[in-house]
Design a protein around this motif. Structure first.
Motif, mmCIF file in Angstrom:
data_model
loop_
_atom_site.group_PDB
_atom_site.id
_atom_site.type_symbol
_atom_site.label_atom_id
_atom_site.label_comp_id
_atom_site.label_asym_id
_atom_site.label_seq_id
_atom_site.Cartn_x
_atom_site.Cartn_y
_atom_site.Cartn_z
ATOM 1 N N ALA A 220 -20.116 -7.934 63.941
ATOM 2 C CA ALA A 220 -20.338 -6.903 64.889
ATOM 3 C C ALA A 220 -20.561 -5.480 64.269
ATOM 4 O O ALA A 220 -21.788 -4.630 64.729
ATOM 5 N N LEU A 221 -19.930 -5.235 63.402
ATOM 6 C CA LEU A 221 -19.961 -3.878 62.426
ATOM 7 C C LEU A 221 -21.182 -3.995 61.659
ATOM 8 O O LEU A 221 -22.183 -3.007 61.643
ATOM 9 N N ALA A 222 -21.561 -5.141 61.085
ATOM 10 C CA ALA A 222 -22.961 -5.048 60.403
ATOM 11 C C ALA A 222 -24.153 -4.957 61.335
ATOM 12 O O ALA A 222 -25.035 -4.337 60.860
ATOM 13 N N SER A 223 -24.070 -5.460 62.630
ATOM 14 C CA SER A 223 -25.294 -5.135 63.362
ATOM 15 C C SER A 223 -25.049 -3.867 64.009
ATOM 16 O O SER A 223 -26.208 -3.037 64.281
ATOM 17 N N GLN A 224 -23.950 -3.279 64.187
ATOM 18 C CA GLN A 224 -23.907 -1.828 64.691
ATOM 19 C C GLN A 224 -24.329 -0.846 63.511
ATOM 20 O O GLN A 224 -25.093 0.086 63.867
ATOM 21 N N GLU A 225 -24.088 -1.261 62.315
ATOM 22 C CA GLU A 225 -24.328 -0.444 61.207
ATOM 23 C C GLU A 225 -26.031 -0.437 61.279
ATOM 24 O O GLU A 225 -26.560 0.549 60.858
ATOM 25 N N ARG A 226 -26.534 -1.503 61.491
ATOM 26 C CA ARG A 226 -27.978 -1.588 61.613
ATOM 27 C C ARG A 226 -28.753 -0.748 62.418
ATOM 28 O O ARG A 226 -29.792 -0.039 62.378
ATOM 29 N N MET A 227 -28.150 -0.534 63.718
ATOM 30 C CA MET A 227 -28.410 -0.010 64.709
ATOM 31 C C MET A 227 -28.384 1.689 64.320
ATOM 32 O O MET A 227 -29.395 2.383 64.826
ATOM 33 N N VAL A 228 -27.343 2.021 63.509
ATOM 34 C CA VAL A 228 -26.850 3.357 63.373
ATOM 35 C C VAL A 228 -28.219 3.777 62.279
ATOM 36 O O VAL A 228 -28.678 4.844 62.384
ATOM 37 N N ASN A 229 -28.461 2.763 61.357
ATOM 38 C CA ASN A 229 -29.548 3.077 60.451
ATOM 39 C C ASN A 229 -30.928 3.357 61.085
ATOM 40 O O ASN A 229 -31.803 4.251 60.744
ATOM 41 N N GLU A 230 -31.115 2.551 62.279
ATOM 42 C CA GLU A 230 -32.293 2.781 62.951
ATOM 43 C C GLU A 230 -32.315 3.800 63.878
ATOM 44 O O GLU A 230 -33.509 4.634 63.960
ATOM 45 N N MET A 231 -31.042 4.437 64.298
ATOM 46 C CA MET A 231 -31.104 5.472 65.024
ATOM 47 C C MET A 231 -30.033 6.426 64.629
ATOM 48 O O MET A 231 -28.944 6.547 65.405
ATOM 49 N N PRO A 232 -30.142 7.112 63.585
ATOM 50 C CA PRO A 232 -29.214 7.874 62.754
ATOM 51 C C PRO A 232 -28.847 9.193 63.727
ATOM 52 O O PRO A 232 -27.681 9.612 63.737
ATOM 53 N N ASP A 233 -29.599 9.674 64.572
ATOM 54 C CA ASP A 233 -29.260 10.805 65.464
ATOM 55 C C ASP A 233 -28.754 10.504 66.631
ATOM 56 O O ASP A 233 -28.280 11.382 67.512
ATOM 57 N N SER A 234 -28.599 8.975 67.028
ATOM 58 C CA SER A 234 -27.847 8.853 68.160
ATOM 59 C C SER A 234 -26.290 8.960 68.384
ATOM 60 O O SER A 234 -25.509 8.154 67.691
ATOM 61 N N LEU A 235 -25.852 9.740 69.055
ATOM 62 C CA LEU A 235 -24.354 10.168 69.109
ATOM 63 C C LEU A 235 -23.636 8.837 69.670
ATOM 64 O O LEU A 235 -22.678 8.471 69.207
ATOM 65 N N TYR A 236 -24.386 8.106 70.778
ATOM 66 C CA TYR A 236 -23.782 6.920 71.121
ATOM 67 C C TYR A 236 -23.557 5.846 70.365
ATOM 68 O O TYR A 236 -22.461 5.184 70.168
ATOM 69 N N GLN A 237 -24.562 5.440 69.358
ATOM 70 C CA GLN A 237 -24.459 4.604 68.381
ATOM 71 C C GLN A 237 -23.206 5.116 67.417
ATOM 72 O O GLN A 237 -22.632 3.960 66.949
ATOM 73 N N LEU A 238 -23.280 5.966 67.070
ATOM 74 C CA LEU A 238 -22.275 6.680 66.015
ATOM 75 C C LEU A 238 -20.872 6.440 66.541
ATOM 76 O O LEU A 238 -19.853 5.829 65.966
ATOM 77 N N SER A 239 -20.680 6.597 67.959
ATOM 78 C CA SER A 239 -19.426 6.548 68.715
ATOM 79 C C SER A 239 -19.009 4.987 68.621
ATOM 80 O O SER A 239 -17.838 4.660 68.442
ATOM 81 N N ALA A 240 -20.153 4.201 68.946
ATOM 82 C CA ALA A 240 -19.746 3.001 68.981
ATOM 83 C C ALA A 240 -19.488 2.475 67.494
ATOM 84 O O ALA A 240 -18.512 1.443 67.467
ATOM 85 N N TYR B 269 -27.767 -4.932 69.556
ATOM 86 C CA TYR B 269 -26.893 -4.616 70.396
ATOM 87 C C TYR B 269 -26.106 -5.993 71.061
ATOM 88 O O TYR B 269 -25.174 -6.072 71.468
ATOM 89 N N LEU B 270 -27.065 -7.222 71.149
ATOM 90 C CA LEU B 270 -26.609 -8.281 71.577
ATOM 91 C C LEU B 270 -25.609 -8.770 70.693
ATOM 92 O O LEU B 270 -24.413 -9.216 71.198
ATOM 93 N N ALA B 271 -26.135 -8.794 69.478
ATOM 94 C CA ALA B 271 -25.095 -9.365 68.285
ATOM 95 C C ALA B 271 -23.841 -8.585 68.392
ATOM 96 O O ALA B 271 -22.584 -9.119 68.153
ATOM 97 N N VAL B 272 -23.731 -7.395 68.423
ATOM 98 C CA VAL B 272 -22.611 -6.325 68.423
ATOM 99 C C VAL B 272 -21.634 -7.123 69.624
ATOM 100 O O VAL B 272 -20.396 -7.020 69.816
ATOM 101 N N GLY B 273 -22.503 -7.073 70.951
ATOM 102 C CA GLY B 273 -21.627 -7.454 71.933
ATOM 103 C C GLY B 273 -21.116 -8.747 72.109
ATOM 104 O O GLY B 273 -19.627 -8.822 72.240
ATOM 105 N N TYR B 274 -21.712 -9.720 71.533
ATOM 106 C CA TYR B 274 -21.297 -11.154 71.382
ATOM 107 C C TYR B 274 -20.116 -11.073 70.320
ATOM 108 O O TYR B 274 -18.995 -11.790 70.628
ATOM 109 N N HIS B 275 -20.244 -10.880 69.168
ATOM 110 C CA HIS B 275 -19.231 -10.634 68.305
ATOM 111 C C HIS B 275 -18.077 -9.970 68.662
ATOM 112 O O HIS B 275 -16.956 -10.537 68.253
ATOM 113 N N ARG B 276 -18.269 -8.615 69.135
ATOM 114 C CA ARG B 276 -17.093 -7.968 69.517
ATOM 115 C C ARG B 276 -16.235 -8.746 70.693
ATOM 116 O O ARG B 276 -15.188 -8.785 70.545
ATOM 117 N N GLY B 277 -16.886 -9.148 71.640
ATOM 118 C CA GLY B 277 -16.407 -10.150 72.563
ATOM 119 C C GLY B 277 -15.640 -11.407 72.074
ATOM 120 O O GLY B 277 -14.444 -11.319 72.414
#
Length: 173
Positions: free
Chosen positions: A81-101, A52-60
């Motif tokens: 940022a997308l690569a890090s976000q996809e990693r988080m979605v893979n780790e938490m596939p049921d998280s609607l927040y991560q999918l929305s991000a 999530y830090l990488a997502v934030g830094y790269h997105r910023g």
């Protein structure tokens, strides 16, 4: 807390200062300082263990580079940022927040790809965002954010984008 403060300063520089006469110099200073901060944070942390830090830094960085007109660099940063976000979605596939991000990043990358003249790739990412927001609206009908994003993606700007009329779509924002 410090990163929230940086984010707030960037928001002021991006959205509030352009409304004030003779504020361009201050706006550019804030954005330049923020750009430097994000780059230093990435350099110091390498590839952060917390995606999530990488997502934030790269997105910023992507948003700032886009504001500076460096659209190719913005695309690079959105992809990271997308690569890090996809990693988080893979780790938490049921998280609607991560999918929305993830859907938001697909949309933002699609916009950036449109800015550099990549209509096919832009359309693919916008379509990915649209499909994901459609799923999120079904899975979480009370989440207004996802509904608004979906409505935005279905707006005339994106209809023009899908028709490959990039200049009209981009200029209609």
């Amino acid at each position: 807390i410090a990163m929230d403060s940086v984010f707030n300063m960037i928001s002021i520089a991006r959205y509030d200062l352009p409304q004030l006469a003779e504020s361009e110099e201050l706006r550019l200073k804030i954005l330049s300082s923020s750009n430097e901060l994000y780059r230093n944070l990435l350099e110091q942390s390498g590839n952060p263990d917390r995606p999530y830090l990488a997502v934030g830094y790269h997105r910023g960085l992507a948003e700032i580079e886009s504001d500076f007109g460096n659209h190719e660099e913005a695309v690079v940063q959105y992809r990271l940022a997308l690569a890090s976000q996809e990693r988080m979605v893979n780790e938490m596939p049921d998280s609607l927040y991560q999918l929305s991000a993830l859907a938001v990043l697909y949309k933002e990358l699609g916009n950036a790809l449109g800015q550099i003249g990549e209509p096919k790739l832009s359309s693919e990412r916008i379509n990915q965002a649209t499909r994901l927001f459609e799923r999120l609206v079904v899975d979480s009908p009370d989440d207004v954010f996802n509904l608004v994003e979906l409505m935005y993606l279905r707006s005339s700007s994106y209809i023009e984008l899908e028709k490959r009329n990039l200049p009209e779509a981009i200029n209609s924002y």
